[in-house]
Design an enzyme around this catalytic site. Structure first.
Site, PDB file in Angstrom:
ATOM      1  N   ASP A 134       0.828  -1.206   0.000  1.00  0.00           N
ATOM      2  CA  ASP A 134       0.000   0.000   0.000  1.00  0.00           C
ATOM      3  C   ASP A 134       0.866   1.260   0.000  1.00  0.00           C
ATOM      4  OD1 ASP A 134      -2.263  -1.480  -0.094  1.00  0.00           O
ATOM      5  OD2 ASP A 134      -2.602  -1.485   2.084  1.00  0.00           O
ATOM      6  N   CYS A 135       1.996   1.175   0.696  1.00  0.00           N
ATOM      7  CA  CYS A 135       2.861   2.363   0.758  1.00  0.00           C
ATOM      8  C   CYS A 135       3.891   2.407  -0.369  1.00  0.00           C
ATOM      9  CB  CYS A 135       3.531   2.449   2.121  1.00  0.00           C
ATOM     10  SG  CYS A 135       4.183   0.878   2.719  1.00  0.00           S
ATOM     11  N   TYR A 136       4.191   1.248  -0.963  1.00  0.00           N
ATOM     12  CA  TYR A 136       5.129   1.188  -2.103  1.00  0.00           C
ATOM     13  C   TYR A 136       4.438   0.448  -3.245  1.00  0.00           C
ATOM     14  CZ  TYR A 136       8.975   2.463   1.083  1.00  0.00           C
ATOM     15  OH  TYR A 136       9.798   3.102   1.960  1.00  0.00           O
TER      16      TYR A 136
END
Lengths: 394, 133
Positions: A134-136
């Site tokens: 989700d963050c990368y």
């Protein structure tokens, strides 16, 4: 034992370096001075002796940080010019090892060659894949990087600068290809890999001045001793002058690749073995007292190592004989009654160049000496890997 | 007069005892440095030693047999930019064409001594030794 009367301190030497009044000599020059004028006079006149070595040091590599892409990627696998790099670290950090080969196992192109290309300022192709989070969210990327675009390119070599090394020969009836080079059958040749009397750690055999934090010449820039090198082994037979008669101490070294030069970092291919990196290292030895001066006066004829038959495929090979560096550098030694030509894997020419360069830096006030922050443990045992049970680890 | 030649044999010359004729008919001292010749022809690096007029005649003979003759000024080259002067090649060279100069600590390549055997080529870790044939 020589009387341990202090001649000078690190602080005094550094003050002289800053005021450009320091007396510094290369190891070669110092040994000649001792031979001509005697130890006491040479020790009194000279503050620092510079040493050098330039040889294959397989345990070498660079820590890299690429910066973040948009959208960002948490790299799971990375290739630089098709050479896999280890990225089991944070998102865009990777470690490229000198001996890593591409996936076709082409030995003429490995991690060392990419490191040399980076040092030479060449662009290198970066490819990475990821599972996406989700963050990368990004799952793959292809781009180009160079020494200029990288945030960090830090040469960090876990084992360099071996204090002495074995001599390799070949007693079997076929050519063998080893990390000590091509060895001709029936003791056809012998190779060695130390600069001998000008090599750094043979001038400070018991690590009185070389330890964690020592500032050094590394690949053409200033670097540091980070730790003891892997496989560090001080518990080996020694000559009365303190020098080890086998492979002994090693150094883990660190420095900024961005400041280094391909004159002192060179990719190697040992045919049918793999790739390696030739690393140039120079270490200044402060002549704190007469004992240090005595250590720095050691000559090739008094430094011994052992000859091993590399066709013997086992961990503990039997030494064929002991030999000194004066004999090795003469170009010929006797093995089992046969005259065997010898040659070096480490460049004496470059080692001399490095000791001269370091001398210049110190004389010009550009390089200060750093006293070790901590000394090495000389009692640590060097352990083998045996096939053992879980309980055997206790 | 001693010179090295690269001889290229066509298939029709491959089975003739050509070096024998050079020795027997022209009194040339022949030293075969490298040879790879099969029924399809091939190449040979040959050092020929003898008076200039006999060498000339010998070469004419070779050409009459459709053997291509090229004199070799250099068979192996040492690239000074790539060489780190390590010296691993020194103990590999069987004729002492690569030696360590003990004053400069540089590796000196003596082309005249080189017999183009090629042993140094794959021994060199920086690919500084190049076979030109």
């Amino acid at each position: 034992m020589v009387e341990e009367k202090q001649l000078r301190t690190y602080a005094e030497i550094n003050r002289k370096i800053e005021s450009k009044t320091v007396s510094v000599m290369t190891a070669e020059e110092f040994k000649a001075k001792v031979a001509g004028e005697g130890l006491a006079k040479a020790a009194k006149d000279v503050d620092v002796v510079t040493t050098g070595t330039f040889g294959a040091m397989c345990s070498s590599g660079v820590m890299l940080n690429f910066g973040h892409s948009d959208p960002p990627i948490k790299m799971q696998k990375v290739w630089l010019d098709d050479i896999p790099s280890y990225t089991g670290l944070a998102a865009v950090d990777a470690y490229l090892g000198a001996t890593e080969l591409d996936e076709t196992l082409n030995m003429f192109h490995g991690g060392a060659h990419v490191i040399e290309d980076l040092v030479r300022g060449k662009a290198v192709k970066l490819r990475a894949i990821a599972y996406g989070t989700d963050c990368y969210p990004k799952r793959e990327i292809e781009s180009w990087v160079s020494i200029k675009t990288l945030n960090q390119a830090v040469l960090f070599n876990p084992r360099n600068c071996y204090q002495n090394y074995a001599v390799a020969t070949n007693g079997c009836s076929r050519v063998i290809y080893t990390y000590m080079g091509k060895l001709l059958p029936d003791y056809g040749n012998a190779t060695y890999c130390s600069a001998g009397e000008i090599s750094p750690l043979l001038n400070d055999p018991l690590f009185r001045t070389v330890g964690i934090g020592t500032r050094i010449f590394l690949g053409g820039a200033q670097g540091y001793v980070a730790w003891e090198g892997t496989q560090f082994n001080a518990k080996v037979p020694r000559s009365p002058n303190g020098t080890p008669r086998r492979s002994a101490g090693t150094l883990a070294v660190i420095g900024d690749l961005k400041k280094m030069s391909a004159d002192y970092l060179r990719a190697l291919t040992m045919y049918k073995y793999g790739t390696s990196l030739s690393v140039g290292i120079g270490i200044p030895i402060p002549l704190l007292d007469l004992e240090m001066a005595k250590y720095c006066s050691v000559r090739d004829a008094d430094i011994y190592t052992a000859v091993f038959d590399y066709s013997e495929q086992k961990r503990a090979r039997t030494p064929l004989r002991e030999v000194n560096y004066s004999e090795l550098k003469s170009g010929e030694i006797a093995i089992k009654g046969k005259k065997v030509p010898t040659s070096s894997l480490s460049s004496m020419y470059k080692a001399r160049q490095i000791s001269n360069e370091l001398k210049k830096w110190i004389s010009k006030g550009q390089f200060l000496l750093q006293e070790p922050i901590e000394k090495f443990d000389l009692e640590r045992e060097f352990k083998p890997l045996d096939v053992r049970t879980k309980e055997g680890c206790k | 007069m001693k010179t090295k030649y690269l001889l290229t044999f066509p298939n029709e010359a491959a089975e003739e005892p050509i070096t024998y004729r050079l020795v027997k008919d022209f009194d040339i001292r022949c030293n075969i440095l490298r040879a790879h010749i099969d029924e399809k022809g091939g190449k040979m690096v040959l050092e020929m030693d003898g008076p200039a007029d006999m060498l000339k005649k010998g070469i004419q003979f070779l050409k009459s047999k459709k053997v291509e003759v090229r004199s070799i000024e250099e068979g192996v080259r040492k690239d000074e930019d790539k060489c780190t002067q390590c010296g691993v090649c020194v103990s590999i060279c069987p004729v002492g064409a690569l030696i360590l100069d003990k004053k400069t600590w540089k590796i000196v390549f003596n082309e005249e001594k080189c017999v183009v055997c090629g042993l140094c080529i794959d021994a060199c870790p920086t690919t500084a030794m190049e076979l030109l044939l």
